[in-house]
Design a protein around this motif. Structure first.
Motif, PDB file in Angstrom:
ATOM      1  N   GLN A  27      24.618   1.826  -7.597  1.00  0.00           N
ATOM      2  CA  GLN A  27      23.653   2.084  -5.667  1.00  0.00           C
ATOM      3  C   GLN A  27      22.300   1.607  -5.469  1.00  0.00           C
ATOM      4  OE1 GLN A  27      23.822   6.341  -5.558  1.00  0.00           O
ATOM      5  NE2 GLN A  27      26.102   6.225  -6.537  1.00  0.00           N
ATOM      6  N   SER A  28      22.689   0.912  -4.113  1.00  0.00           N
ATOM      7  CA  SER A  28      21.134   0.030  -4.157  1.00  0.00           C
ATOM      8  C   SER A  28      20.589   0.748  -3.382  1.00  0.00           C
ATOM      9  CB  SER A  28      21.075  -1.463  -4.513  1.00  0.00           C
ATOM     10  OG  SER A  28      21.994  -2.206  -4.068  1.00  0.00           O
ATOM     11  N   MET A  29      19.215   0.239  -2.853  1.00  0.00           N
ATOM     12  CA  MET A  29      18.439   0.415  -1.044  1.00  0.00           C
ATOM     13  C   MET A  29      17.276  -1.127  -1.753  1.00  0.00           C
ATOM     14  SD  MET A  29      18.180   3.772  -0.337  1.00  0.00           S
ATOM     15  CE  MET A  29      19.291   4.505   0.468  1.00  0.00           C
ATOM     16  N   HIS A  30      16.986  -1.664  -0.412  1.00  0.00           N
ATOM     17  CA  HIS A  30      16.117  -2.999  -0.279  1.00  0.00           C
ATOM     18  C   HIS A  30      14.787  -2.448   0.830  1.00  0.00           C
ATOM     19  CE1 HIS A  30      14.818  -6.900  -0.042  1.00  0.00           C
ATOM     20  NE2 HIS A  30      14.819  -6.612   1.434  1.00  0.00           N
ATOM     21  N   TYR A  31      13.700  -2.919   0.519  1.00  0.00           N
ATOM     22  CA  TYR A  31      13.147  -2.084   1.633  1.00  0.00           C
ATOM     23  C   TYR A  31      12.083  -3.766   1.966  1.00  0.00           C
ATOM     24  CZ  TYR A  31       9.230  -0.698   4.976  1.00  0.00           C
ATOM     25  OH  TYR A  31       8.100   0.146   5.269  1.00  0.00           O
ATOM     26  N   GLN A  32      12.154  -4.804   2.626  1.00  0.00           N
ATOM     27  CA  GLN A  32      11.153  -5.291   3.159  1.00  0.00           C
ATOM     28  C   GLN A  32       9.413  -5.455   2.199  1.00  0.00           C
ATOM     29  OE1 GLN A  32      12.851  -7.364   4.077  1.00  0.00           O
ATOM     30  NE2 GLN A  32      13.304  -7.684   5.903  1.00  0.00           N
ATOM     31  N   SER A  33       8.840  -4.992   1.316  1.00  0.00           N
ATOM     32  CA  SER A  33       7.602  -5.105   1.520  1.00  0.00           C
ATOM     33  C   SER A  33       7.451  -3.947  -0.036  1.00  0.00           C
ATOM     34  CB  SER A  33       6.557  -4.861   1.966  1.00  0.00           C
ATOM     35  OG  SER A  33       6.588  -3.639   2.579  1.00  0.00           O
ATOM     36  N   GLY A  34       7.439  -3.875  -0.933  1.00  0.00           N
ATOM     37  CA  GLY A  34       6.010  -3.356  -1.867  1.00  0.00           C
ATOM     38  C   GLY A  34       5.473  -3.826  -2.669  1.00  0.00           C
ATOM     39  N   ARG A  35       4.026  -2.506  -2.984  1.00  0.00           N
ATOM     40  CA  ARG A  35       3.346  -3.046  -4.170  1.00  0.00           C
ATOM     41  C   ARG A  35       2.747  -3.169  -4.758  1.00  0.00           C
ATOM     42  NH1 ARG A  35      -0.668   1.824  -2.281  1.00  0.00           N
ATOM     43  NH2 ARG A  35       1.448   3.212  -1.756  1.00  0.00           N
ATOM     44  N   HIS A  36       1.832  -4.055  -5.440  1.00  0.00           N
ATOM     45  CA  HIS A  36       2.359  -4.026  -7.139  1.00  0.00           C
ATOM     46  C   HIS A  36       0.281  -4.036  -7.026  1.00  0.00           C
ATOM     47  CE1 HIS A  36       5.996  -6.510  -6.974  1.00  0.00           C
ATOM     48  NE2 HIS A  36       6.027  -7.235  -5.823  1.00  0.00           N
ATOM     49  N   ILE A  37       0.681  -3.313  -8.785  1.00  0.00           N
ATOM     50  CA  ILE A  37       0.058  -2.804  -8.850  1.00  0.00           C
ATOM     51  C   ILE A  37      -0.444  -3.031 -10.450  1.00  0.00           C
ATOM     52  CG2 ILE A  37      -1.540  -0.739  -9.289  1.00  0.00           C
ATOM     53  CD1 ILE A  37       0.374   0.696  -6.816  1.00  0.00           C
ATOM     54  N   ARG A  38      -1.904  -2.982 -10.615  1.00  0.00           N
ATOM     55  CA  ARG A  38      -1.789  -3.538 -11.942  1.00  0.00           C
ATOM     56  C   ARG A  38      -2.925  -2.286 -12.357  1.00  0.00           C
ATOM     57  NH1 ARG A  38      -1.928  -7.656 -16.102  1.00  0.00           N
ATOM     58  NH2 ARG A  38      -3.214  -7.611 -18.007  1.00  0.00           N
ATOM     59  N   LEU A  39      -2.312  -1.283 -13.843  1.00  0.00           N
ATOM     60  CA  LEU A  39      -3.348   0.084 -14.019  1.00  0.00           C
ATOM     61  C   LEU A  39      -3.455  -0.271 -15.572  1.00  0.00           C
ATOM     62  CD1 LEU A  39      -0.319   3.469 -12.435  1.00  0.00           C
ATOM     63  CD2 LEU A  39      -2.885   2.514 -11.755  1.00  0.00           C
ATOM     64  N   GLU A  40      -4.984   0.114 -15.773  1.00  0.00           N
ATOM     65  CA  GLU A  40      -5.212   0.804 -16.443  1.00  0.00           C
ATOM     66  C   GLU A  40      -4.897   1.574 -17.435  1.00  0.00           C
ATOM     67  OE1 GLU A  40      -5.867  -1.796 -19.377  1.00  0.00           O
ATOM     68  OE2 GLU A  40      -5.215  -3.586 -17.922  1.00  0.00           O
ATOM     69  N   LEU A  41      -3.788   2.087 -18.213  1.00  0.00           N
ATOM     70  CA  LEU A  41      -3.718   4.105 -18.447  1.00  0.00           C
ATOM     71  C   LEU A  41      -4.877   4.386 -19.585  1.00  0.00           C
ATOM     72  CD1 LEU A  41      -0.123   4.138 -18.913  1.00  0.00           C
ATOM     73  CD2 LEU A  41      -1.282   4.314 -17.195  1.00  0.00           C
ATOM     74  N   GLY A 146      -3.474   5.192 -28.035  1.00  0.00           N
ATOM     75  CA  GLY A 146      -4.548   5.599 -28.404  1.00  0.00           C
ATOM     76  C   GLY A 146      -5.458   5.002 -27.618  1.00  0.00           C
ATOM     77  N   PRO A 147      -6.369   4.217 -28.997  1.00  0.00           N
ATOM     78  CA  PRO A 147      -8.000   3.868 -28.299  1.00  0.00           C
ATOM     79  C   PRO A 147      -7.984   2.995 -27.387  1.00  0.00           C
ATOM     80  CG  PRO A 147      -7.093   3.280 -30.504  1.00  0.00           C
ATOM     81  CD  PRO A 147      -5.848   4.078 -30.032  1.00  0.00           C
ATOM     82  N   THR A 148      -7.405   2.336 -26.913  1.00  0.00           N
ATOM     83  CA  THR A 148      -7.542   1.139 -26.147  1.00  0.00           C
ATOM     84  C   THR A 148      -6.502   1.705 -24.515  1.00  0.00           C
ATOM     85  OG1 THR A 148      -5.508  -0.267 -27.333  1.00  0.00           O
ATOM     86  CG2 THR A 148      -7.958  -0.453 -27.376  1.00  0.00           C
ATOM     87  N   PRO A 149      -6.819   1.376 -23.337  1.00  0.00           N
ATOM     88  CA  PRO A 149      -6.081   1.075 -22.388  1.00  0.00           C
ATOM     89  C   PRO A 149      -4.722   0.073 -22.938  1.00  0.00           C
ATOM     90  CG  PRO A 149      -8.124   0.723 -22.542  1.00  0.00           C
ATOM     91  CD  PRO A 149      -8.113   0.562 -23.462  1.00  0.00           C
ATOM     92  N   LEU A 150      -3.211   0.995 -21.605  1.00  0.00           N
ATOM     93  CA  LEU A 150      -2.229   0.503 -21.879  1.00  0.00           C
ATOM     94  C   LEU A 150      -2.361  -0.524 -20.552  1.00  0.00           C
ATOM     95  CD1 LEU A 150       0.133   2.782 -23.547  1.00  0.00           C
ATOM     96  CD2 LEU A 150      -1.049   0.470 -24.554  1.00  0.00           C
ATOM     97  N   SER A 151      -2.568  -1.812 -20.576  1.00  0.00           N
ATOM     98  CA  SER A 151      -1.935  -2.663 -18.892  1.00  0.00           C
ATOM     99  C   SER A 151      -0.320  -2.241 -18.922  1.00  0.00           C
ATOM    100  CB  SER A 151      -2.524  -3.871 -19.404  1.00  0.00           C
ATOM    101  OG  SER A 151      -3.230  -4.539 -19.294  1.00  0.00           O
ATOM    102  N   VAL A 152      -0.510  -2.019 -17.608  1.00  0.00           N
ATOM    103  CA  VAL A 152       1.513  -1.423 -16.543  1.00  0.00           C
ATOM    104  C   VAL A 152       0.521  -2.441 -15.032  1.00  0.00           C
ATOM    105  CG1 VAL A 152       2.531   0.365 -16.457  1.00  0.00           C
ATOM    106  CG2 VAL A 152       1.091   0.301 -18.080  1.00  0.00           C
ATOM    107  N   LEU A 153       2.326  -3.053 -15.561  1.00  0.00           N
ATOM    108  CA  LEU A 153       2.787  -3.859 -13.794  1.00  0.00           C
ATOM    109  C   LEU A 153       3.232  -2.632 -13.189  1.00  0.00           C
ATOM    110  CD1 LEU A 153       3.219  -6.937 -15.169  1.00  0.00           C
ATOM    111  CD2 LEU A 153       1.002  -6.191 -14.714  1.00  0.00           C
ATOM    112  N   VAL A 154       3.200  -2.571 -11.613  1.00  0.00           N
ATOM    113  CA  VAL A 154       3.915  -1.421 -10.825  1.00  0.00           C
ATOM    114  C   VAL A 154       4.237  -2.060  -9.656  1.00  0.00           C
ATOM    115  CG1 VAL A 154       3.623   0.525  -9.891  1.00  0.00           C
ATOM    116  CG2 VAL A 154       1.917   0.278 -11.913  1.00  0.00           C
ATOM    117  N   THR A 155       5.276  -1.730  -9.564  1.00  0.00           N
ATOM    118  CA  THR A 155       5.770  -2.039  -8.158  1.00  0.00           C
ATOM    119  C   THR A 155       6.648  -0.977  -7.409  1.00  0.00           C
ATOM    120  OG1 THR A 155       6.502  -4.442  -9.078  1.00  0.00           O
ATOM    121  CG2 THR A 155       7.724  -3.504  -6.871  1.00  0.00           C
ATOM    122  N   ALA A 156       5.695  -0.702  -5.798  1.00  0.00           N
ATOM    123  CA  ALA A 156       5.821   0.662  -5.527  1.00  0.00           C
ATOM    124  C   ALA A 156       7.582   0.306  -4.910  1.00  0.00           C
ATOM    125  CB  ALA A 156       4.294   0.665  -5.256  1.00  0.00           C
TER     126      ALA A 156
END
Length: 181
Positions: A27-41, A146-156
């Motif tokens: 089951q899928s849906m599509h949208y024309q855009s989506g934000r790309h975000i980089r987070l440091e957890l 843990g002691p250092t932030p985790l890098s996460v790439l997010v596609t909203a």
């Protein structure tokens, strides 16, 4: 040509879902855009809180994420062996304590549970406190960065959302795309 299975490899298993067959497998849906975000957890927070709170603050309620790896002061995970009751193909195990662990790589899907609360479903490869390499479903609420932030790439995900719903074919709750309400 004769093929042989090398020692140590498992034979593939036939999986048949216990519920009623759904001819629409994906089951899928599509949208024309989506934000790309980089987070440091943030260190010292659970994976759940460190991911959910900053995304909610910027209006993201559904997303696909890639966790680039990092240390956890405490990490718990589950595996999904065959369901011995026969009600579904799989049944999650009880949480397994990996201790202080290193996440090699992970993917987390962010959506809403059946009550509308934030839900994080994360698969990852990790190295446990004892040095074993394992994989499974991370328990985000019990896993502390843990002691250092985790890098996460997010596609909203925009234009629709991911919501957990009971799936009649698999007999388990799954995240599925839904038009935003």
């Amino acid at each position: 040509m004769t093929r042989t299975i090398k020692t140590g490899y498992h034979h593939p298993r036939m999986l048949r879902h216990a519920g009623s067959f759904n001819p629409v497998r994906i089951q899928s849906m599509h949208y024309q855009s989506g934000r790309h975000i980089r987070l440091e957890l943030t260190p010292g927070r659970t994976l759940y809180d460190a991911l959910v709170e900053p995304l909610y603050k910027i209006g993201v309620t559904s997303a696909s994420t890639t966790i680039l790896g990092g240390y956890f002061d405490h990490l718990e995970y589950c595996v999904a062996p065959p369901d011995s009751s026969g009600k579904a193909v799989i049944a999650y195990s009880s949480p397994i304590d990996a201790g202080e662990a290193f996440m090699v790589f992970g993917n987390a899907t962010f959506g809403k549970d059946m009550e509308g609360r934030p839900l994080v479903h994360c698969h990852a490869t990790l190295r446990t406190e004892t040095g074993q390499v394992k994989g499974g479903h991370i328990v985000p609420q019990a896993s502390v960065i843990g002691p250092t932030p985790l890098s996460v790439l997010v596609t909203a995900i925009e234009g629709f959302e991911l919501r957990q719903a009971f799936d009649e074919e698999t007999n388990i709750p799954l995240l599925k795309p839904h038009r935003e309400s």
